[in-house]
Write a protein that holds these residues in place. Structure first.
Motif, PDB file in Angstrom:
ATOM      1  N   ARG A 288       0.879  -1.203   0.082  1.00  0.00           N
ATOM      2  CA  ARG A 288       0.082  -0.099  -0.032  1.00  0.00           C
ATOM      3  C   ARG A 288       0.918   1.232   0.111  1.00  0.00           C
ATOM      4  NH1 ARG A 288      -4.602  -1.141   4.560  1.00  0.00           N
ATOM      5  NH2 ARG A 288      -5.367  -3.396   3.663  1.00  0.00           N
ATOM      6  N   ARG A 289       1.917   1.156   0.643  1.00  0.00           N
ATOM      7  CA  ARG A 289       2.769   2.363   0.784  1.00  0.00           C
ATOM      8  C   ARG A 289       3.950   2.400  -0.348  1.00  0.00           C
ATOM      9  NH1 ARG A 289       2.171   5.402   5.072  1.00  0.00           N
ATOM     10  NH2 ARG A 289       1.208   4.309   6.960  1.00  0.00           N
ATOM     11  N   CYS A 290       3.528   1.640  -1.484  1.00  0.00           N
ATOM     12  CA  CYS A 290       4.300   1.883  -2.559  1.00  0.00           C
ATOM     13  C   CYS A 290       3.295   2.512  -3.726  1.00  0.00           C
ATOM     14  CB  CYS A 290       4.690   0.294  -3.434  1.00  0.00           C
ATOM     15  SG  CYS A 290       5.813  -0.261  -2.047  1.00  0.00           S
ATOM     16  N   PHE A 291       2.011   2.848  -3.517  1.00  0.00           N
ATOM     17  CA  PHE A 291       0.872   3.370  -4.175  1.00  0.00           C
ATOM     18  C   PHE A 291       1.126   3.056  -5.774  1.00  0.00           C
ATOM     19  CE2 PHE A 291       2.927   6.087  -0.750  1.00  0.00           C
ATOM     20  CZ  PHE A 291       1.752   6.107   0.006  1.00  0.00           C
ATOM     21  N   PRO A 292       0.747   1.884  -5.947  1.00  0.00           N
ATOM     22  CA  PRO A 292       1.036   1.142  -7.477  1.00  0.00           C
ATOM     23  C   PRO A 292      -0.179   1.797  -8.416  1.00  0.00           C
ATOM     24  CG  PRO A 292       0.303  -0.355  -6.104  1.00  0.00           C
ATOM     25  CD  PRO A 292       0.622   0.635  -5.273  1.00  0.00           C
ATOM     26  N   THR A 293       0.181   2.298  -9.496  1.00  0.00           N
ATOM     27  CA  THR A 293      -1.129   2.717 -10.532  1.00  0.00           C
ATOM     28  C   THR A 293      -0.808   1.811 -11.890  1.00  0.00           C
ATOM     29  OG1 THR A 293       0.184   4.697 -11.286  1.00  0.00           O
ATOM     30  CG2 THR A 293      -1.391   4.689  -9.567  1.00  0.00           C
TER      31      THR A 293
END
Length: 409
Positions: A288-293
């Protein structure tokens, strides 16, 4: 339309490319970039639309080989440099260039065309489907920890000059090309692309850096990256921009990720594009703290349906009749019997009753195994006409490795 469409004369390249630059915002590229694209342009595969002496439209194609499911390297036209002058829109110029280009590809015997889309909504009407995707992410290295696999500590890292290490990096890249659908084999000249680093486009980052991963004296991976310095009132908050990372095995990749996540005076790692199934997502302690899109990368167009479907293999046995809609390339509007497995395939015209109905755009979207036919059917874009045919075909078209395009063109 009163404009003339013709093959690009090399003497007209500067004017032609200027139209493209204007269409993409009008900011001139650096001399380094412009020289690279001039050298890579295949003028005999490029088209210009001319209104008298004024160039008002551009379209080109690179000669590529693209990896498809099964590992084969298939000839494909890399459609590129497409633009229409703002003063000449809604006159059919883009359609005429797409029409001419696909006719030329068919005449040359190329069964596939691929492109990257600045605006994805443009190319579906010409039969292109989004087939490969990439993940962007920002790893919060102040809070995220990495758990690396066995053997990572056996990998030795060495800082290297990007230009001087280009040959060994290209060797690693070439060894990885057959392992993932969507990857393109680099022809001579393309090894310059990862080295393009205009100072005006760094946006405050350092010059391009390179670190090599070695085991037993052999280079088994590399990373191209840059570092952005930033400070708050209490601490360093710099960032690492990852331009490209390639490893021949999980330990090599993990060693590179661990290095990038521990660069001094930084608190985040910015990933521009990685495969959607990339292993780094399972190394991190908190995704979650890698903020993937996710965003689309490679769009695929089957120029010749039969030849294209025969060029790849299928991960499960399949025997299905496809009723294909293709208004833009009507020679594909047929019923096609596809039979195949992991060893090869045959795809021929047939008069048999269809099992599935879909357009060539859906075939392009599913071609590399990155989209399932079941998913496309959920959007109403594939119709099942024989019970069980949808799941059978969807499993067969899949790929155990997600398709990915490592760089644009």
């Amino acid at each position: 339309m009163t404009t003339e469409l013709r093959v690009l004369d090399p003497s007209e390249w500067d004017r032609w490319y200027g139209v493209l630059e204007l269409a993409f915002g009008g900011v001139p590229e650096s001399p380094e970039e412009r020289r690279l694209w001039r050298d890579l342009t295949e003028c005999d595969r490029s088209l210009g639309a001319w209104d008298g002496d004024l160039c008002v439209g551009t379209a080109g194609a690179f000669t590529f080989r693209v990896t498809v499911p099964g590992g084969a390297s298939v000839p494909a036209a890399g459609v590129t440099m497409v633009s229409v002058a703002g003063t000449h829109r809604r006159r059919g110029i883009l359609t005429s260039m797409m029409r001419r280009q696909l006719d030329d590809l068919r005449a040359a015997g190329e069964a596939l065309a691929v492109l990257t889309a600045s605006e994805p909504g443009i190319y579906g009407r010409f039969g292109y489907g989004a087939a490969a995707y990439g993940v962007r992410a920002t790893i919060d290295t102040a809070r995220v920890r990495l758990s690396v696999p066995e053997g990572t500590d056996e990998v030795v890292l060495r800082q290297a000059d990007p230009t001087e290490s280009s040959a060994v990096c290209e060797n690693v890249y070439a060894r990885l090309v057959p392992t993932r659908p969507g990857m393109t084999a680099r022809r001579p000249g393309w090894e310059r692309l990862p080295l393009i680093d205009p100072p005006g486009e760094r946006e405050g980052a350092s010059p391009r850096l390179c670190v090599l991963a070695e085991r037993g004296g052999e280079v088994v991976g590399y990373a191209h990256y840059a570092v952005r310095s930033d400070w708050s009132s209490t601490a360093a908050e710099g960032a690492v921009d990852v331009h490209q990372l390639m490893g021949l095995d999980p330990a090599a990749e993990a060693a590179l990720w661990r290095f990038l996540c521990s660069v001094d005076l930084t608190s985040e790692v910015r990933i521009r594009s990685r495969p959607v199934d990339d292993g780094w997502q399972h190394l991190v302690s908190d995704a979650r703290r890698c903020f993937p899109t996710v965003r689309d990368l490679l769009h695929v167009r089957l120029v010749e349906v039969g030849a294209a479907l025969e060029a790849r293999t299928y991960q499960a046995p399949v025997d299905v009749v496809l009723e294909v809609e293709d208004a833009f390339c009507p020679w594909n509007e047929e019923r096609w019997r596809l039979t195949g497995d992991g060893k090869g395939a045959s795809c021929t015209r047939t008069g048999d009753a269809p099992d599935l109905a879909l357009s060539v755009r859906e075939l392009g979207a599913a071609y590399l195994g990155g989209n399932s036919l079941v998913s496309l059917a959920g959007a109403g874009r594939v119709r099942e006409l024989r019970e069980g045919a949808l799941v059978e075909a969807s499993v067969a078209f899949g790929s155990p490795v997600a398709p990915w395009l490592p760089h644009g063109f």
